[in-house]
Design a protein around this motif. Structure first.
Motif, PDB file in Angstrom:
ATOM      1  N   PRO A  42       0.845  -1.198   0.000  1.00 57.46           N
ATOM      2  CA  PRO A  42       0.000   0.000   0.000  1.00 57.46           C
ATOM      3  C   PRO A  42       0.884   1.253   0.000  1.00 57.46           C
ATOM      4  O   PRO A  42       2.055   1.191   0.379  1.00 57.46           O
ATOM      5  N   ASP A  43       0.316   2.374  -0.415  1.00 59.39           N
ATOM      6  CA  ASP A  43       1.062   3.627  -0.397  1.00 59.39           C
ATOM      7  C   ASP A  43       1.171   4.123   1.053  1.00 59.39           C
ATOM      8  O   ASP A  43       0.156   4.392   1.703  1.00 59.39           O
ATOM      9  N   ALA A  44       2.405   4.266   1.535  1.00 53.52           N
ATOM     10  CA  ALA A  44       2.618   4.654   2.936  1.00 53.52           C
ATOM     11  C   ALA A  44       2.034   6.041   3.236  1.00 53.52           C
ATOM     12  O   ALA A  44       1.716   6.355   4.388  1.00 53.52           O
ATOM     13  N   ALA A  45       1.867   6.858   2.210  1.00 59.76           N
ATOM     14  CA  ALA A  45       1.304   8.198   2.432  1.00 59.76           C
ATOM     15  C   ALA A  45      -0.148   8.105   2.914  1.00 59.76           C
ATOM     16  O   ALA A  45      -0.694   9.078   3.447  1.00 59.76           O
ATOM     17  N   LEU A  46      -0.761   6.944   2.728  1.00 57.24           N
ATOM     18  CA  LEU A  46      -2.168   6.797   3.139  1.00 57.24           C
ATOM     19  C   LEU A  46      -2.316   6.226   4.549  1.00 57.24           C
ATOM     20  O   LEU A  46      -3.428   6.081   5.041  1.00 57.24           O
ATOM     21  N   PHE A  47      -1.221   5.912   5.184  1.00 55.80           N
ATOM     22  CA  PHE A  47      -1.350   5.402   6.551  1.00 55.80           C
ATOM     23  C   PHE A  47      -1.926   6.503   7.449  1.00 55.80           C
ATOM     24  O   PHE A  47      -1.442   7.647   7.428  1.00 55.80           O
ATOM     25  N   PRO A  48      -2.929   6.166   8.247  1.00 56.04           N
ATOM     26  CA  PRO A  48      -3.600   7.185   9.063  1.00 56.04           C
ATOM     27  C   PRO A  48      -2.794   7.506  10.328  1.00 56.04           C
ATOM     28  O   PRO A  48      -3.184   7.157  11.441  1.00 56.04           O
ATOM     29  N   VAL A  49      -1.686   8.180  10.139  1.00 54.40           N
ATOM     30  CA  VAL A  49      -0.699   8.340  11.207  1.00 54.40           C
ATOM     31  C   VAL A  49      -1.279   9.122  12.400  1.00 54.40           C
ATOM     32  O   VAL A  49      -1.107   8.726  13.563  1.00 54.40           O
ATOM     33  N   LYS A  50      -1.969  10.213  12.108  1.00 52.94           N
ATOM     34  CA  LYS A  50      -2.455  11.073  13.196  1.00 52.94           C
ATOM     35  C   LYS A  50      -3.484  10.318  14.051  1.00 52.94           C
ATOM     36  O   LYS A  50      -3.407  10.319  15.280  1.00 52.94           O
ATOM     37  N   GLU A  51      -4.405   9.676  13.377  1.00 52.95           N
ATOM     38  CA  GLU A  51      -5.433   8.925  14.113  1.00 52.95           C
ATOM     39  C   GLU A  51      -4.773   7.808  14.951  1.00 52.95           C
ATOM     40  O   GLU A  51      -5.136   7.587  16.104  1.00 52.95           O
ATOM     41  N   MET A  52      -3.801   7.149  14.354  1.00 48.93           N
ATOM     42  CA  MET A  52      -3.147   6.049  15.089  1.00 48.93           C
ATOM     43  C   MET A  52      -2.401   6.579  16.303  1.00 48.93           C
ATOM     44  O   MET A  52      -2.402   5.958  17.362  1.00 48.93           O
ATOM     45  N   ASP A  53      -1.780   7.721  16.121  1.00 45.92           N
ATOM     46  CA  ASP A  53      -1.057   8.346  17.221  1.00 45.92           C
ATOM     47  C   ASP A  53      -2.015   8.582  18.395  1.00 45.92           C
ATOM     48  O   ASP A  53      -1.720   8.225  19.550  1.00 45.92           O
ATOM     49  N   GLU A  54      -3.167   9.139  18.113  1.00 45.29           N
ATOM     50  CA  GLU A  54      -4.151   9.417  19.170  1.00 45.29           C
ATOM     51  C   GLU A  54      -4.643   8.126  19.821  1.00 45.29           C
ATOM     52  O   GLU A  54      -4.770   8.028  21.043  1.00 45.29           O
TER      53      GLU A  54
END
Ligand code: PLP
Length: 411
Positions: A42-54
């Protein structure tokens, strides 16, 4: 110590394990100036980083026990509840007893091998099929027979004869947006497959990593839902049936979580739990907490939509570029979803040879099709992914590959 000393120590199982020459070639594909149409990443740019962080922060602060402690082999119970809801959106009514959380769909395939395969058993797979399944099951001593695929998926008109002749231990099916072929199995064929498996009491292993990634058309019920409906009364849970279904968060959330699940009739699920216990005790509790947080906060549909909006454009860009830049005589599939499409080259082409040339001269990578065949055939085929790069890069990659095919002289 000489290498031969070690040779004698290896188990029979390790001798059945295979490593792939293609993986070796594709190491070159990591170089920065190469356009890779190869990996299923998958394209790493689509990983939901902010949501995962929270979610991680929240889980560690408020729920550190279940997030970091050992867990039960079946998987975190509330998470299995969330998975049951996900499965009900896919058309099947189940509860936690039908579910086992796994370390990716790949582990689900491996556990299925442990549960079902004795050395010498025959497994029926599509031609071509997913490389990782072949690797997993070869290690258990499986033999393979194949069934053809066309634009409507598995050619079920061949099925009954094969079942009679080879009596396979199970049938491995990839009904949605097949890896590598990109095709989808029609509803009619799904029904035929489920009916035949039922009448011959044969297990179906349904692998569905891409089912949610549909860019056009309507969702078609998974085999497990059709099977459950046929074998259990209306509204009843999935107690009787023939399908072991594998799902994953790799393509809709992030593959590094190594998070998947199995949905199966309870007895098979219990056995699979035992098979998993000896493997890794349980799937990462942190990963389960992240995915559970995602489900609980209702974030999954939005995430899937973002992925769909991005990949749809890339698929369209690839299809357009193929029509524009590929020479006559080359054919390809038109996927309605997923990450891949399948290219059939003119007779006499060898796509491993073509890859070596293309990497050198055009700096483009793809996966030669022969990797996906259990019998070593498929030399004139290759797999492309459109998902990993933006549309203009996808187009550029196809343009270069088209040029390489046009200039290639088969040996
Ligand atoms: C058909 C198929 N099955 C299983 C897997 C493994 O998925 P996971 O990352 O969940 O282990 C993949 C990964 O690409 C796949 O394409």
């Amino acid at each position: 110590m000489e290498r031969n000393d070690w040779e004698e120590r290896y188990s029979q199982r390790s001798r059945w394990m295979t490593s792939s020459i293609i993986r070796e070639i594709l190491k070159f594909a990591q170089q920065p100036d190469i356009i890779s149409l190869a990996g299923g990443w998958p394209d790493a740019a689509l990983f939901p980083v902010k949501e995962m962080d929270e979610i991680v922060h929240d889980a560690l602060m408020h729920n550190p026990g279940p997030t970091l402690q050992y867990g039960v082999t079946e998987g975190y119970k509330p998470f299995r509840g969330a998975l049951a809801e996900l499965m009900s959106e896919r058309g099947i009514s189940i509860d936690e007893d039908n579910l086992l959380v796994t370390s990716g769909a790949q582990q689900a395939l491996d556990l299925v091998g442990r549960l079902l395969i004795d050395p010498g058993d025959t497994i029926l797979v599509e031609k071509p099929t997913y490389l990782g399944a072949i690797q997993a099951w070869r290690a258990y001593g499986a033999q393979f027979v194949t069934i053809d695929l066309d634009d409507d998926g598995m050619c079920t008109d061949q099925l009954e004869d094969i079942l009679r002749e080879h009596q396979p231990k199970f049938i491995y099916a990839l009904p949605n947006f097949h890896n590598p072929a990109g095709v989808t199995m029609s509803l009619e064929r799904r029904k035929q497959l489920v009916t035949l498996a039922n009448s011959y009491s044969i297990t179906i292993v349904e692998d569905d990593p891409y089912g949610q990634l549909r860019y056009e058309g309507d969702h078609i019920p998974p085999l497990v839902a059709l099977d459950a409906a046929g074998n259990n009364g209306p509204g009843e849970k999935y107690l009787r049936g023939n399908v072991i279904y594998a799902g994953t968060f790799s393509k809709i959330l992030a593959p590094g979580l190594r998070l998947g699940w199995i949905c199966a009739p309870p007895d098979a699920a219990r056995r699979l739990v035992m098979a998993k216990q000896g493997t890794d005790l349980h799937t990462s509790t942190l990963s389960q907490a992240i995915a559970y947080g995602f489900c609980q906060r209702g974030l999954l549909p939005g995430q899937v939509q973002r992925i769909l909006d991005t990949y749809r454009l890339r698929r369209d860009a690839m299809l357009e570029a193929l029509a524009e830049y590929f020479p006559p005589g080359v054919r390809w599939t038109r996927p309605e979803g997923g990450l891949f499409l399948w290219v059939m080259l003119p007779d006499g082409f060898d796509s491993v040879e073509l890859l070596q040339e293309t990497l050198k001269k055009e700096r483009v990578a793809f996966v030669p099709g022969t990797a996906f065949y259990t019998d070593g055939s498929g030399h004139d085929t290759l797999r492309l992914t459109f998902a990993s790069s933006p549309p203009e890069v996808v187009k550029q990659g196809v343009k270069r590959l088209g040029r390489a095919i046009a200039n290639h002289t088969p040996k």
